[in-house]
Enzyme design. Sequence first.
Site, PDB file in Angstrom:
ATOM      1  CG  HIS A 156     -14.554 -22.879   9.972  1.00  0.00           C
ATOM      2  ND1 HIS A 156     -13.625 -23.858   9.697  1.00  0.00           N
ATOM      3  CD2 HIS A 156     -14.928 -23.075  11.271  1.00  0.00           C
ATOM      4  CE1 HIS A 156     -13.441 -24.612  10.783  1.00  0.00           C
ATOM      5  NE2 HIS A 156     -14.219 -24.151  11.734  1.00  0.00           N
ATOM      6  CG  ASP A 374       9.117 -11.534  15.664  1.00  0.00           C
ATOM      7  OD1 ASP A 374       8.749 -10.373  15.381  1.00  0.00           O
ATOM      8  OD2 ASP A 374      10.244 -11.799  16.118  1.00  0.00           O
TER       9      ASP A 374
END
Length: 442
Positions: A156, A374
Amino acid sequence: MEMELISRETIKPSTATPPHLRNYPLCFIDHIVFRNYIPVLFFYSPNLRSNNHQTSSKISTLKKSLSQVLSRYYPFAGKLKDQLSIECNDQGVSFLVTSFRCNLSWILHNPTHASFNPLFPDELQWNPMKTTSTIVAIQINCFACGGIAISVCMCHKVGDAATLSNFVNDWAAFNRQNEKQEQLPFPVPGASFFPQENLPVFPEAAFVKNDTVCRRFVFEAAKIDSLKAMVSSRNVPNPTRVEVVSALIYKRAVSSLGLTFKTTAFRTAVNLRNRTVPPLPEKSVGNLVWFLFVSNAREETELHELVLKMKHGLSEFCDTYGKKFGGKNKDSGFITECLKQATAAPEPRGSDAEREESLLCCASWCRFAMYEADFGWGKPVWFTTSECPVKNSIVLMDTRDGEGMEALVNMEEHAMAKFERDVELLQYASLNPSVPHASLTI
């Protein structure tokens, strides 16, 4: 689930980071962020012709494309030098491959966080980064049916969920092999807009882990439309999905847990990228978020009043933080005070019970392009994240159709026992349903 670790290796950038980029400065928001990992998980249905050879070919291509995208996101292949910078030494990222004997449908028909845990690399999800760990760790999970689940854990400290979404989508674009490297815009460091400069260095904000349980609530588009219609008025025009779902969760949590709005604030993370003057590039890297607080002087509040408060609060947020954090109206004194407040230890207030339940924290990942990732085998059939060990925390995400929403709510067990049975909440949300279309795609 029976898991077999097939391989573990380190993937390095395809081209070396030039000397002038070896020291990567973090932005002034990054420097106060804790060093835990943000986890994301993408599920892909099997190709009808999937076999072991094709799976091996997919993994080989994933390694190559990951190496290519790391040349763009070169800080991710480095190591944290200190609180303010990354040493971009091209040490690479962890890359694990596992095999499961069960089919992907086993998870999608009954999604539980217990079944997700083995899918993440080295149990890093939401855990603090060790000095020997890489900034990014990836695990490719292969199922007996030919389905694949890709998990990515990113520290993070170097970026937020938007950063992670951009990274995964750029990786997927390279993997499809129909985008040339020069066609993808180079990610812009957050420090280009929010530099540390002469600001004070505050300690990293504490990441307090609790003994929590997580529940997944799914809001279908029709239910969200009902909520919008219920709160819409001249004073509340065009409420958004996030506003009405956030307000409902806030209201039902306060009610079911026996709290009051007067003592329970709602904090939501706001993406600064499209709210600064001028707006930041979409592919800015870093923790480019700040926090909007919604509170009420009254003990009871109606849903439409909460939505109105959220709208007004966001408008005021943009007029202050959006302008004073950067650009020509940058206010270093204002920024210093914000960082000071964000890292200060909470002051005791009231009884222990009141102090423990005084804040609900929300992060919306809606409209991030998670379902666009994708890799050449189609878009994900489902995207999710891991349970978060911060009590009273909420992560909002899109459903696959982009119209509904999923809410992952984390609470202590005794509180969740009340919240998950709240009748008014369950009028609009389904508790942990099967993933849509799973039976049609597997």
